[in-house]
Design a protein around this motif. Structure first.
Motif, PDB file in Angstrom:
ATOM      1  N   LYS A 192       0.854  -1.197   0.000  1.00 43.20           N
ATOM      2  CA  LYS A 192       0.000   0.000   0.000  1.00 43.20           C
ATOM      3  C   LYS A 192       0.884   1.240   0.000  1.00 43.20           C
ATOM      4  O   LYS A 192       1.892   1.284   0.703  1.00 43.20           O
ATOM      5  CB  LYS A 192      -0.847   0.039   1.274  1.00 43.20           C
ATOM      6  N   ILE A 193       0.493   2.208  -0.787  1.00 43.36           N
ATOM      7  CA  ILE A 193       1.171   3.502  -0.751  1.00 43.36           C
ATOM      8  C   ILE A 193       0.179   4.509  -0.215  1.00 43.36           C
ATOM      9  O   ILE A 193      -0.890   4.704  -0.799  1.00 43.36           O
ATOM     10  CB  ILE A 193       1.650   3.930  -2.150  1.00 43.36           C
ATOM     11  N   LYS A 194       0.515   5.081   0.946  1.00 48.11           N
ATOM     12  CA  LYS A 194      -0.376   6.089   1.532  1.00 48.11           C
ATOM     13  C   LYS A 194       0.165   7.457   1.190  1.00 48.11           C
ATOM     14  O   LYS A 194       1.312   7.770   1.506  1.00 48.11           O
ATOM     15  CB  LYS A 194      -0.376   5.946   3.054  1.00 48.11           C
ATOM     16  N   VAL A 195      -0.652   8.271   0.546  1.00 51.72           N
ATOM     17  CA  VAL A 195      -0.242   9.641   0.234  1.00 51.72           C
ATOM     18  C   VAL A 195      -0.964  10.570   1.197  1.00 51.72           C
ATOM     19  O   VAL A 195      -2.185  10.536   1.308  1.00 51.72           O
ATOM     20  CB  VAL A 195      -0.588   9.986  -1.231  1.00 51.72           C
ATOM     21  N   VAL A 196      -0.183  11.372   1.922  1.00 59.95           N
ATOM     22  CA  VAL A 196      -0.761  12.313   2.898  1.00 59.95           C
ATOM     23  C   VAL A 196      -0.264  13.723   2.561  1.00 59.95           C
ATOM     24  O   VAL A 196       0.651  13.893   1.760  1.00 59.95           O
ATOM     25  CB  VAL A 196      -0.368  11.938   4.348  1.00 59.95           C
ATOM     26  N   SER A 197      -0.851  14.709   3.176  1.00 65.70           N
ATOM     27  CA  SER A 197      -0.409  16.081   2.925  1.00 65.70           C
ATOM     28  C   SER A 197       1.002  16.263   3.492  1.00 65.70           C
ATOM     29  O   SER A 197       1.388  15.556   4.437  1.00 65.70           O
ATOM     30  CB  SER A 197      -1.364  17.066   3.584  1.00 65.70           C
ATOM     31  N   PRO A 198       1.797  17.185   2.948  1.00 65.14           N
ATOM     32  CA  PRO A 198       3.153  17.383   3.453  1.00 65.14           C
ATOM     33  C   PRO A 198       3.193  17.665   4.961  1.00 65.14           C
ATOM     34  O   PRO A 198       4.109  17.206   5.657  1.00 65.14           O
ATOM     35  CB  PRO A 198       3.654  18.595   2.662  1.00 65.14           C
ATOM     36  N   GLU A 199       2.191  18.377   5.485  1.00 70.02           N
ATOM     37  CA  GLU A 199       2.158  18.679   6.934  1.00 70.02           C
ATOM     38  C   GLU A 199       1.975  17.391   7.724  1.00 70.02           C
ATOM     39  O   GLU A 199       2.669  17.143   8.704  1.00 70.02           O
ATOM     40  CB  GLU A 199       1.008  19.640   7.270  1.00 70.02           C
ATOM     41  N   GLU A 200       1.018  16.552   7.269  1.00 67.37           N
ATOM     42  CA  GLU A 200       0.788  15.280   7.955  1.00 67.37           C
ATOM     43  C   GLU A 200       2.040  14.414   7.904  1.00 67.37           C
ATOM     44  O   GLU A 200       2.358  13.708   8.851  1.00 67.37           O
ATOM     45  CB  GLU A 200      -0.362  14.530   7.280  1.00 67.37           C
ATOM     46  N   TYR A 201       2.722  14.464   6.759  1.00 67.00           N
ATOM     47  CA  TYR A 201       3.921  13.656   6.608  1.00 67.00           C
ATOM     48  C   TYR A 201       4.985  14.083   7.614  1.00 67.00           C
ATOM     49  O   TYR A 201       5.635  13.252   8.248  1.00 67.00           O
ATOM     50  CB  TYR A 201       4.471  13.753   5.183  1.00 67.00           C
ATOM     51  N   LYS A 202       5.139  15.380   7.763  1.00 62.19           N
ATOM     52  CA  LYS A 202       6.123  15.896   8.731  1.00 62.19           C
ATOM     53  C   LYS A 202       5.820  15.389  10.130  1.00 62.19           C
ATOM     54  O   LYS A 202       6.698  14.947  10.852  1.00 62.19           O
ATOM     55  CB  LYS A 202       6.119  17.426   8.711  1.00 62.19           C
TER      56      LYS A 202
END
Ligand code: CUA
Length: 328
Positions: A192-202
């Motif tokens: 699975k590849i989860k794409v999140v917003s850059p803020e969430e990723y941080k």
């Protein structure tokens, strides 16, 4: 067919690939219909009942028609080619500022590692609207990294690196498939590849890094299957291996020439080899120089470095590559 599920377009090039696909698809339909109509027309128009049945017509040819048909078809094929080439170039061009994630494919799972040392299995989280570069290698046989929502597929090959450059555009969860038959459980080699917003990723990374510092076992709350977590990053492990395996005896990392060439500031530069040819230094060159060191010897040095193929584990080689390419 109302219930056709449209695959999401989740990368910066997905819509380009779809548009090219549609162009070729509809172009093929139009060509097919034109060919069929002409065929029926010619059968009727040139039926033997309409011409002298005992004599075949003498055909002289028509240069203008022949040349214009040939050039017209060439132009159409070149449109497909140039369109495809431009998108392909985007796919294969690595952004040196991209977020790098290393991928090891093995029978039958995907292992991921971030540059901060965080490891995951079969699931990876990446930020949206950020260039991401997966640097991939296989531990055993040929695999292929395929994310339909990104419209991209790349082989993952043992003993070398391939890269998968993608900018995800839409947050969400996308399927990762292995697209190369690799043995019994090939069809179960899913991720699975989860794409999140850059803020969430941080947040996702800083929370983990804080937990690591506090010594709390990571990812216990999430569903992520975590592979053995080591506190060291790949580059840090590489630095340790660099000392432990004796590389340090012959190679400086400060620009000083020892028995072997200095190893700092190499990535992306050209190096002259003993045979006079020049090569660009990338991950594959560094890897080959470790595992099969005499294959490309730098000009001015003797081919005396031992071959580390089989002596070092894949993880050790990967960590050394991560360390060496980061040396400034
Ligand atoms: Cu891995 Cu198929």
């Amino acid at each position: 067919m109302n219930n056709v599920i449209k695959l999401p377009e989740a990368s910066s090039i997905a819509s380009h690939v779809d548009a090219l696909y549609s162009l070729i698809y509809y172009f093929s339909w139009v060509s097919f219909i034109i060919v069929m109509i002409l065929m029926v027309y010619f059968v009727v128009r040139y039926h033997r009942s309409r011409t002298n049945p005992d004599k075949t017509a003498y055909i002289t040819g028509h240069h203008l028609t022949e040349i214009s048909v040939s050039l017209g078809l060439l132009a159409i094929v070149m449109v497909f080619f140039i369109w495809g080439w431009l998108d392909y170039k985007t796919m294969i061009t690595a952004d040196r500022n991209a977020l790098e994630i290393s991928v090891t494919a093995k029978q039958w799972l995907w292992e991921f590692e971030y540059t901060n040392g965080r490891k995951t299995m079969n699931e990876i989280t990446i930020p949206a609207n950020t260039p991401v570069r997966f640097v991939m290698t296989a531990a055993d046989v040929l695999h292929s990294f395929y994310v339909p929502a990104f419209r991209m597929k790349q082989d993952v090959v043992p003993n070398t690196y391939t890269s998968y450059n993608v900018t995800a555009t839409a947050p969400g969860e996308y399927d990762l498939f292995c697209a190369e038959f690799c043995g019994t459980a090939h069809s179960k080699m899913l991720g699975k590849i989860k794409v999140v917003s850059p803020e969430e990723y941080k947040k996702f990374q800083s929370r983990w890094e804080a937990e690591q510092r506090l010594g709390i076992s990571s990812d216990s709350s999430s569903s992520t299957t975590t592979a053995s977590t080591t506190s060291a990053t790949p580059a840090e492990r590489g630095a340790k291996n660099f000392a432990d395996k004796g590389c340090i005896a012959c190679h400086s990392v400060t620009g000083q020439k020892l028995v072997g060439p200095a190893l700092n500031g190499l990535l992306g530069t050209d190096v002259e080899l003993a045979d006079g040819s020049k090569v660009k230094i990338d991950e594959n060159y560094i890897r080959e120089s470790i595992t099969n060191s005499t294959a490309k010897v730098v000009a001015g040095y003797a081919p005396i470095m031992p071959l580390f193929q089989g002596t070092l584990s894949d993880d050790e080689v990967n960590s050394l590559v991560a360390y060496i390419k980061g040396l400034k």
